[in-house]
Scaffold this motif. Structure first.
Motif: not given
Ligand SMILES: [Zn+2]
Ligand SMILES: [Zn+2]
Lengths: 266, 213
Positions: A159, A162, A182, A185
């Motif tokens: 991602c 994150c 992702c 997020c």
């Molecule tokens: Zn993420």
């Protein structure tokens, strides 16, 4: 246009003609993507004359060996020989449009006067395959690898917010951050989140398009040839990869728009 | 060219700089040529200079495009469209008004024209919508009488990538109308432009024209 400081007074190279435009009484200015110097702009004297011996070699999409002489401000083509004319490509409107998509992408992503042998080879291989009858899935493969070799490869493993590993699932794609966001997020949905600040709305990314892009990344074109890119998947690639390219260039790839218009009919 | 200094570094009077600027905007006129022309105009008798300026204004005021063929004209329809002795059954499609002049000079063709004002160039954002393609279709579809009368459309776009793409596009567009579509013969070498071909080459290209495959 400054002449390359390392070029001798006369020099030879090879390249693919990207475009030409009229100049002066009957000259043409050409943009050529060369193996040694990247994109160069050169002038062909009297190319628009009916008796020009060089003109036939210097049409867009042709792979040519060229001789040049350095000029004031712009170098001059003194000789040209076709290495590959891609003639079957030229025999259809779709073929011409597909070839133009390739050279337009290269011109847009390659900084001027910077050689990139990997990009050059990718362009030659792709024109060759298109000339052999390959079609739109090849263009997506090409677009993905143009991004890769010019430093814009989409992040597909973790991602971009994150850094967690991406699970096989439906996700989002951030053009601004250049990769997959992702589900967690993306769900945060904070309008002031990092992906919003990066200046482009998130695009939804199906598991299928994620898989296809990973497949593009990890395989040679021979493997991709067996891939069936149906109209649904093509539409998704257009939305995600096309959207990412549009974001990077801040404009559309015009030849792509033309190509898409052809299948819709007049 | 916006500074008031010539290439020799000497100051240039603003009216001189302005004329150099204006001439430099013309196609095929580099900055050196623009200066040369400017100094020629400065030395020109006032009577001649006035006549030149008036000729430019007259062109802008009196010349427009023919409603039927889109060629440049000072009457509507243009002299070619209005001439009953021209073959009303053939239309020769060219990119530019200068191509009409080149074909007329050759004397090889006695029919009508359609001027597209360009050629398809996807990378430059020039698609069929930017050309007078719709005008050609409207002309053929407008009345059944016109469609019956026209028995051949000759695609005389340039034999370079843009010209070929334009011819292919037009052929696709015209196919449902069941009118014979031909393309000039390959006497015109690849990459060349009609405007620069000599009369003999153009005549041969017309004589050898072939059904568009
Ligand atoms: Zn993420
Ligand atoms: Zn007319």
């Amino acid at each position: 246009m400054q002449s390359h400081p390392d070029k001798p007074r006369t020099y030879k190279t090879e390249g693919v003609v990207i475009r030409h435009s009229s100049s002066g009484e009957d000259d043409r200015v050409l943009a050529i993507y060369t193996i040694d110097y990247g994109t160069i702009h050169v002038v062909g004297r009297s190319l628009r004359r009916a008796k020009s011996k060089l003109a036939g070699h210097l049409e867009p999409l042709s792979h040519v060996a060229i001789q040049l002489i350095r000029g004031k401000g712009i170098d001059i083509v003194t000789g040209a020989d076709t290495l590959h004319g891609h003639t079957s490509l030229r025999n259809s409107l779709e073929g011409i449009a597909r070839g133009l998509v390739c050279v337009e992408m290269v011109e847009a992503f390659a900084p001027e006067e910077h050689p990139n042998p990997e990009l050059y080879q990718l362009l030659l291989d792709t024109l060759e395959q298109l000339n052999g009858g390959e079609a739109d899935r090849l263009l997506w493969y090409f677009a993905f690898h143009v991004l890769r070799v010019t430093g814009y490869m989409p992040e597909l493993q973790q991602c971009v917010v994150c850094s967690n590993a991406i699970q096989p699932d439906e996700h989002m794609f951030s053009p601004g951050l250049g990769g997959v966001v992702c589900t967690d997020c993306a769900r945060d949905g904070d309008p002031a989140g990092p992906h919003e600040r990066a200046g482009a709305p998130l695009l939804s990314l199906s598991l299928n398009s994620l898989k296809v892009m990973r497949f593009f990344r990890d395989n040679s074109y021979d493997a991709v040839r067996g891939l069936n890119v149906g109209s649904e998947l093509a539409g998704e690639l257009q939305r995600v990869l096309g959207g990412y390219i549009h974001y990077l260039l801040e404009r559309e790839v015009r030849s792509s728009t033309f190509l898409a218009g052809l299948s819709r009919g007049p | 060219m916006t500074s008031n200094f010539g290439t020799d570094g000497l100051p240039t009077a603003p009216p001189v700089a302005r004329l150099v600027d204006e001439l430099h905007k013309l196609p095929g006129i580099g900055s050196k040529n623009a200066q040369r022309l400017t100094y020629h105009l400065i030395r020109m008798p006032e009577r001649e200079a006035r006549s030149l300026a008036e000729a430019i204004l007259a062109v802008k005021e009196q010349v427009g495009f023919c409603d039927q063929c889109q060629n440049i004209t000072d009457q509507n329809p243009c002299a070619i469209c209005a001439n009953p002795n021209r073959d009303q059954g053939t239309i020769c499609v060219v990119e530019e008004p200068l191509d009409v002049l080149a074909v007329e000079r050759s004397g090889a063709y006695k029919g009508l024209y359609q001027v597209l004002h360009g050629a398809i160039s996807p990378m430059s954002g020039i698609g069929p919508e930017e050309l007078k393609v719709g005008d050609l279709l409207n002309r053929l579809k407008a009345d059944a009488a016109a469609q019956d009368q026209i028995h051949e459309i000759i695609l005389a776009t340039n034999s370079n990538l843009e010209g070929e793409a334009t011819a292919m596009y037009l052929h696709r567009l015209l196919a449902p109308l069941e009118i014979r579509v031909t393309r000039l013969a390959r006497g015109l070498s690849t990459g060349s432009e009609l405007e620069y071909a000599d009369e003999v080459t153009i005549s041969r290209a017309f004589e050898g024209r072939q059904d568009f495959a």
